[in-house]
Scaffold this motif. Structure first.
Motif, PDB file in Angstrom:
ATOM      1  N   ARG A 157      -4.017 -10.964 -10.201  1.00 15.37           N
ATOM      2  CA  ARG A 157      -4.496  -9.900  -9.323  1.00 15.37           C
ATOM      3  C   ARG A 157      -4.570 -10.360  -7.879  1.00 15.37           C
ATOM      4  O   ARG A 157      -4.228  -9.630  -6.945  1.00 15.37           O
ATOM      5  CB  ARG A 157      -5.857  -9.409  -9.818  1.00 15.37           C
ATOM      6  CG  ARG A 157      -5.808  -8.640 -11.126  1.00 15.37           C
ATOM      7  CD  ARG A 157      -7.110  -7.888 -11.378  1.00 15.37           C
ATOM      8  NE  ARG A 157      -8.251  -8.803 -11.540  1.00 15.37           N
ATOM      9  CZ  ARG A 157      -8.620  -9.313 -12.725  1.00 15.37           C
ATOM     10  NH1 ARG A 157      -7.929  -9.018 -13.827  1.00 15.37           N
ATOM     11  NH2 ARG A 157      -9.656 -10.111 -12.814  1.00 15.37           N
ATOM     12  N   VAL A 158      -5.006 -11.598  -7.679  1.00 16.13           N
ATOM     13  CA  VAL A 158      -5.088 -12.144  -6.326  1.00 16.13           C
ATOM     14  C   VAL A 158      -3.694 -12.298  -5.717  1.00 16.13           C
ATOM     15  O   VAL A 158      -3.451 -11.933  -4.562  1.00 16.13           O
ATOM     16  CB  VAL A 158      -5.825 -13.501  -6.345  1.00 16.13           C
ATOM     17  CG1 VAL A 158      -5.742 -14.179  -4.970  1.00 16.13           C
ATOM     18  CG2 VAL A 158      -7.282 -13.320  -6.745  1.00 16.13           C
ATOM     19  N   LEU A 159      -2.774 -12.816  -6.512  1.00 12.41           N
ATOM     20  CA  LEU A 159      -1.413 -13.012  -6.007  1.00 12.41           C
ATOM     21  C   LEU A 159      -0.749 -11.683  -5.669  1.00 12.41           C
ATOM     22  O   LEU A 159      -0.039 -11.559  -4.664  1.00 12.41           O
ATOM     23  CB  LEU A 159      -0.574 -13.757  -7.048  1.00 12.41           C
ATOM     24  CG  LEU A 159      -0.821 -15.263  -7.158  1.00 12.41           C
ATOM     25  CD1 LEU A 159      -0.052 -15.843  -8.335  1.00 12.41           C
ATOM     26  CD2 LEU A 159      -0.414 -15.966  -5.871  1.00 12.41           C
ATOM     27  N   VAL A 160      -0.935 -10.686  -6.497  1.00 10.75           N
ATOM     28  CA  VAL A 160      -0.362  -9.368  -6.222  1.00 10.75           C
ATOM     29  C   VAL A 160      -0.857  -8.852  -4.888  1.00 10.75           C
ATOM     30  O   VAL A 160      -0.082  -8.320  -4.069  1.00 10.75           O
ATOM     31  CB  VAL A 160      -0.710  -8.386  -7.358  1.00 10.75           C
ATOM     32  CG1 VAL A 160      -0.417  -6.944  -6.935  1.00 10.75           C
ATOM     33  CG2 VAL A 160       0.067  -8.730  -8.616  1.00 10.75           C
ATOM     34  N   ARG A 161      -2.147  -9.005  -4.629  1.00 12.96           N
ATOM     35  CA  ARG A 161      -2.700  -8.528  -3.366  1.00 12.96           C
ATOM     36  C   ARG A 161      -2.162  -9.329  -2.193  1.00 12.96           C
ATOM     37  O   ARG A 161      -1.801  -8.768  -1.145  1.00 12.96           O
ATOM     38  CB  ARG A 161      -4.228  -8.606  -3.413  1.00 12.96           C
ATOM     39  CG  ARG A 161      -4.906  -7.988  -2.201  1.00 12.96           C
ATOM     40  CD  ARG A 161      -6.433  -8.011  -2.363  1.00 12.96           C
ATOM     41  NE  ARG A 161      -7.063  -7.366  -1.236  1.00 12.96           N
ATOM     42  CZ  ARG A 161      -7.276  -6.052  -1.161  1.00 12.96           C
ATOM     43  NH1 ARG A 161      -6.892  -5.255  -2.147  1.00 12.96           N
ATOM     44  NH2 ARG A 161      -7.875  -5.527  -0.105  1.00 12.96           N
ATOM     45  N   LEU A 162      -2.090 -10.682  -2.354  1.00  8.87           N
ATOM     46  CA  LEU A 162      -1.615 -11.531  -1.257  1.00  8.87           C
ATOM     47  C   LEU A 162      -0.145 -11.309  -0.949  1.00  8.87           C
ATOM     48  O   LEU A 162       0.284 -11.267   0.214  1.00  8.87           O
ATOM     49  CB  LEU A 162      -1.857 -13.009  -1.603  1.00  8.87           C
ATOM     50  CG  LEU A 162      -3.314 -13.488  -1.596  1.00  8.87           C
ATOM     51  CD1 LEU A 162      -3.404 -14.921  -2.084  1.00  8.87           C
ATOM     52  CD2 LEU A 162      -3.902 -13.365  -0.175  1.00  8.87           C
TER      53      LEU A 162
ATOM     54  N   HIS B   1       1.866  -8.643  -1.841  1.00 12.27           N
ATOM     55  CA  HIS B   1       2.388  -7.306  -1.616  1.00 12.27           C
ATOM     56  C   HIS B   1       1.396  -6.323  -1.007  1.00 12.27           C
ATOM     57  O   HIS B   1       1.818  -5.276  -0.499  1.00 12.27           O
ATOM     58  CB  HIS B   1       2.869  -6.725  -2.967  1.00 12.27           C
ATOM     59  CG  HIS B   1       3.816  -7.614  -3.699  1.00 12.27           C
ATOM     60  ND1 HIS B   1       5.096  -7.880  -3.258  1.00 12.27           N
ATOM     61  CD2 HIS B   1       3.656  -8.333  -4.847  1.00 12.27           C
ATOM     62  CE1 HIS B   1       5.697  -8.698  -4.108  1.00 12.27           C
ATOM     63  NE2 HIS B   1       4.849  -8.992  -5.081  1.00 12.27           N
ATOM     64  N   GLY B   2       0.118  -6.626  -1.039  1.00 10.97           N
ATOM     65  CA  GLY B   2      -0.877  -5.676  -0.608  1.00 10.97           C
ATOM     66  C   GLY B   2      -0.911  -5.404   0.881  1.00 10.97           C
ATOM     67  O   GLY B   2      -1.380  -4.356   1.327  1.00 10.97           O
ATOM     68  N   ARG B   3      -0.422  -6.356   1.691  1.00 11.76           N
ATOM     69  CA  ARG B   3      -0.484  -6.155   3.147  1.00 11.76           C
ATOM     70  C   ARG B   3       0.613  -5.229   3.658  1.00 11.76           C
ATOM     71  O   ARG B   3       0.620  -4.873   4.832  1.00 11.76           O
ATOM     72  CB  ARG B   3      -0.397  -7.496   3.854  1.00 11.76           C
ATOM     73  CG  ARG B   3       0.917  -8.231   3.691  1.00 11.76           C
ATOM     74  CD  ARG B   3       0.908  -9.587   4.408  1.00 11.76           C
ATOM     75  NE  ARG B   3       2.166 -10.280   4.340  1.00 11.76           N
ATOM     76  CZ  ARG B   3       2.540 -11.034   3.322  1.00 11.76           C
ATOM     77  NH1 ARG B   3       1.737 -11.155   2.259  1.00 11.76           N
ATOM     78  NH2 ARG B   3       3.717 -11.656   3.310  1.00 11.76           N
ATOM     79  N   HIS B   4       1.553  -4.839   2.809  1.00 10.47           N
ATOM     80  CA  HIS B   4       2.653  -3.997   3.261  1.00 10.47           C
ATOM     81  C   HIS B   4       2.296  -2.539   3.119  1.00 10.47           C
ATOM     82  O   HIS B   4       1.567  -2.149   2.218  1.00 10.47           O
ATOM     83  CB  HIS B   4       3.923  -4.300   2.460  1.00 10.47           C
ATOM     84  CG  HIS B   4       4.438  -5.696   2.706  1.00 10.47           C
ATOM     85  ND1 HIS B   4       5.070  -6.071   3.851  1.00 10.47           N
ATOM     86  CD2 HIS B   4       4.368  -6.811   1.919  1.00 10.47           C
ATOM     87  CE1 HIS B   4       5.402  -7.342   3.795  1.00 10.47           C
ATOM     88  NE2 HIS B   4       4.984  -7.821   2.625  1.00 10.47           N
TER      89      HIS B   4
END
Length: 494
Positions: free
Chosen positions: A484-489, A491-494
Motif C-alpha cells: 500500500r505504501v509503495l503504490v502511494r509512493l 503512483h499516488g502523486r500523479h
C-alpha cells in the motif's frame, strides 16, 4: 515447388498483349491446398531451426538468382499481365531491395532482447523475442506480381516461416518462377510451395490449417478472405484497394507535381493500388497545373508494342469499370480535357484527365484502376485535406508544398505519405507499408513487416528471491502494508 495433383483441372493464361495462350496451369483444389499446407508444417521446424544467419544466406542466394535472371522474369511479367518490360525491371529492382533488407535485419528485429523490469519485479530478468507463426498462406495480386507478394513471401521466410503461395490466376507463371528459383538454393525441403488456381483455390487456402493469411487485392475480395478466415480464427494481413490523392499547394513545384501526377496516375496503366487517382490543386495554380499535366499526359500512349509506355488493361472486366467511371463523371458535369470515353480502345485505355468532377461521382469515390485522373480546384489546403480525408480508403498520399508539406501531410488519414515526391515510402525498405479504413490493416516491409509474421514471446527469469514475495499465500500483513505504501509512493502523486 508447384503443388497440385496430376489429375487437376487446368486453366489457360491469356496474354493481354497478344491475346494468345501463354501458359496452362493446374487449378488447385482444396485437397491440393491441404497437402501443401501439411508439407509446409512438416518442414517448418527445419526451416525455423536453421536460424537467422543460415536463412539469410539462402535468401541472399535467391536474390542473386533473381537479379541475374531478371530479364527473363521481366519478360514473363510483360507477357502475362502486359506491363512494359522496363517497368517490370523497375518492379524487380524494388522487390530485391526489400528482400535484401528482410534477410539482413531479421535477427536484429526479431531476436531475443532484454527488457527492463519494474521496481516491484526487480528480481526478475526479462526478455522478449519474436517467433515464427509456422505456415503462412499468401494470396498475391496480378498488377505487381513480383514486388507485392515478395513483401510477404520474403519477410515471412526471413522470420522463419514456411509459405504456401496462391498467385493470381492472371500471373501464375511469375509465382511459379519465383518458387522454382528459391528451390535451387533450398533443395532440401519445399519451404515455398505454389498452388495455382482461381478464387476457389484462394478460398481453400483461407480455410486450411495455415497460421496466418497475407492477402493483397481488392477490398471486396478482402472481405471474402476475412469471412473465410474467421471460420478458423486465422489472423489476416490485408493489403487492399486505394483511392490515393495528390495535393498541390499554391507554393508547390508545379513541374514536379505534374510529373508525379502523370506517373502516379498513368504508370502500369493506372493499375496500382498506390496510384494517384484524385488530385486537389490550390485555385491559384490550378490552370497552370492542369496545362502541365495535359501536356505531359498527351505524350503517353497505351499499347502492346515494345515502345509502349503503358500496357493494356489486364483484367477484361476492368474495362467496364473504367468506362462507367468516365461516363458518370461526364454525366455529372465533369469535363475530359484529355481522353474520355473515346480513349477506350479494346483492352487499351489512353490517358484521360477529368476536371470539374463532383465529389459524389464514382470516379472520385470508387477505385478506378485505370489510366485516369480527376483534377479538382480547391480554395485552400483545409479544403484539400477535407476532400482527401473524405474517402473510405486510406493507403497513400502525395503532397507538394515548399513550406507546408509536413503540416498538410500530418492531417491526412493514410498509412503513408510522400512530401514533394510520389510513392517513395514504398521504396524505402525500412518503412512499413499498409493502409487504414477500406485499404486494409497490417503492414509489410520494415520491422513491422517482419513482426507481422511472428508472435511475441515474453520471458522472465528469477535472479534472486524477492524481498517482497507478492504472488504467494505466504504473503504477510506486513508485506500487504508495504505494498500500500509503495503504490502511494510510486503512483499516488500523479
Amino acid at each position: 515447388m508447384i503443388t497440385t495433383s496430376p489429375a487437376a483441372d487446368m486453366f489457360d493464361v491469356i496474354s493481354p498483349v497478344t491475346g494468345r495462350v501463354v501458359g496452362t496451369h493446374p487449378r488447385g483444389s482444396a485437397d491440393d491446398i491441404d497437402d501443401a499446407v501439411r508439407r509446409a508444417h512438416e518442414v517448418a521446424g527445419w526451416w525455423g531451426a536453421l536460424g537467422f544467419d543460415a536463412r539469410a544466406r539462402r535468401l541472399d542466394a535467391w536474390r542473386g538468382i533473381i537479379a541475374r535472371r531478371a530479364p527473363e522474369l521481366a519478360e514473363l511479367t510483360h507477357i502475362e499481365m502486359g506491363k512494359p518490360r522496363a517497368d517490370a525491371m523497375l518492379e524487380i529492382a524494388m522487390a530485391l531491395e526489400h528482400l535484401a533488407w528482410s534477410a539482413k535485419n531479421a535477427a536484429r528485429v526479431l531476436g531475443r532482447r532484454a527488457v527492463r523490469s519494474s521496481l516491484l519485479t526487480a528480481n526478475q530478468s526479462a526478455s522478449v523475442e519474436y517467433l515464427p507463426l509456422g505456415v503462412v498462406g499468401v494470396i498475391g495480386p496480378w498488377n505487381y506480381p513480383i514486388f507485392t507478394p515478395l513483401g510477404s513471401l520474403s519477410f515471412a521466410l526471413a522470420a522463419g516461416n514456411t509459405v504456401v503461395y496462391k498467385p493470381s490466376e492472371y500471373t501464375p507463371g511469375v509465382g511459379v518462377w519465383l518458387a522454382q528459383r528459391l528451390s535451387e538454393v533450398v533443395p532440401e525441403h519445399p519451404v515455398l510451395q505454389v498452388v495455382t488456381g482461381d478464387g476457389s483455390t484462394g478460398s481453400a487456402l483461407c480455410r486450411s490449417a495455415v497460421n496466418k493469411i497475407g492477402f493483397t487485392g481488392s477490398t471486396a475480395t478482402g472481405k471474402k478472405v476475412m469471412t473465410a478466415c474467421a471460420e478458423t480464427l486465422t489472423p489476416v494481413l490485408m493489403e487492399c484497394g486505394g483511392k490515393d490523392a495528390l495535393i498541390v499547394d499554391a507554393d508547390g513545384d508545379l513541374e514536379a507535381a505534374a510529373d508525379a501526377a502523370v506517373w502516379g496516375g498513368l504508370s502500369n496503366a493506372g493499375q496500382t493500388c498506390l496510384g494517384v487517382e484524385r488530385v486537389y490543386v490550390h485555385e491559384e495554380v490550378f490552370d497552370a497545373f492542369v496545362d502541365r499535366v495535359v501536356t505531359r499526359a498527351r505524350t503517353i500512349r497505351a499499347g502492346s508494342g515494345g515502345n509502349a509506355q503503358i500496357g493494356p488493361i489486364t483484367m477484361p472486366t476492368q474495362i467496364d469499370v473504367i468506362r462507367r467511371h468516365i461516363d458518370d463523371a461526364i454525366g455529372k458535369g465533369g469535363r475530359a480535357v484529355l481522353g474520355g470515353l473515346d480513349a477506350i480502345e479494346g483492352n487499351l485505355v489512353q490517358p484521360t484527365i477529368l476536371v470539374d468532377v463532383p465529389e459524389d461521382s464514382v470516379a472520385v469515390t470508387e477505385e478506378t484502376f485505370g489510366p485516369t485522373l480527376t483534377v479538382t480546384r480547391v480554395r485552400d489546403m483545409d479544403d484539400a485535406v477535407e476532400r482527401a480525408n473524405a474517402s473510405r480508403y486510406g493507403l497513400g498520399l502525395s503532397v507538394f508544398s515548399r513550406r507546408r508539406g509536413d503540416e498538410i501531410a500530418t492531417r491526412i488519414r493514410t498509412g503513408a505519405v510522400s512530401v514533394n515526391s510520389y510513392v517513395m515510402y514504398a521504396a524505402v525498405p525500412s518503412l512499413p507499408l499498409g493502409g487504414v479504413g477500406d485499404s486494409g490493416f497490417g503492414r509489410v516491409h520494415g520491422a513491422d513487416g517482419l513482426r507481422e509474421f511472428t508472435f511475441p514471446r515474453a520471458m522472465t527469469r528469477q535472479r534472486f528471491p524477492s524481498i517482497l514475495p507478492l504472488t504467494t499465500f505466504r504473503r504477510t500483513p506486513r508485506i500487504d502494508a508495504l505494498v500500500r505504501v509503495l503504490v502511494r509512493l510510486l503512483h499516488g502523486r500523479h
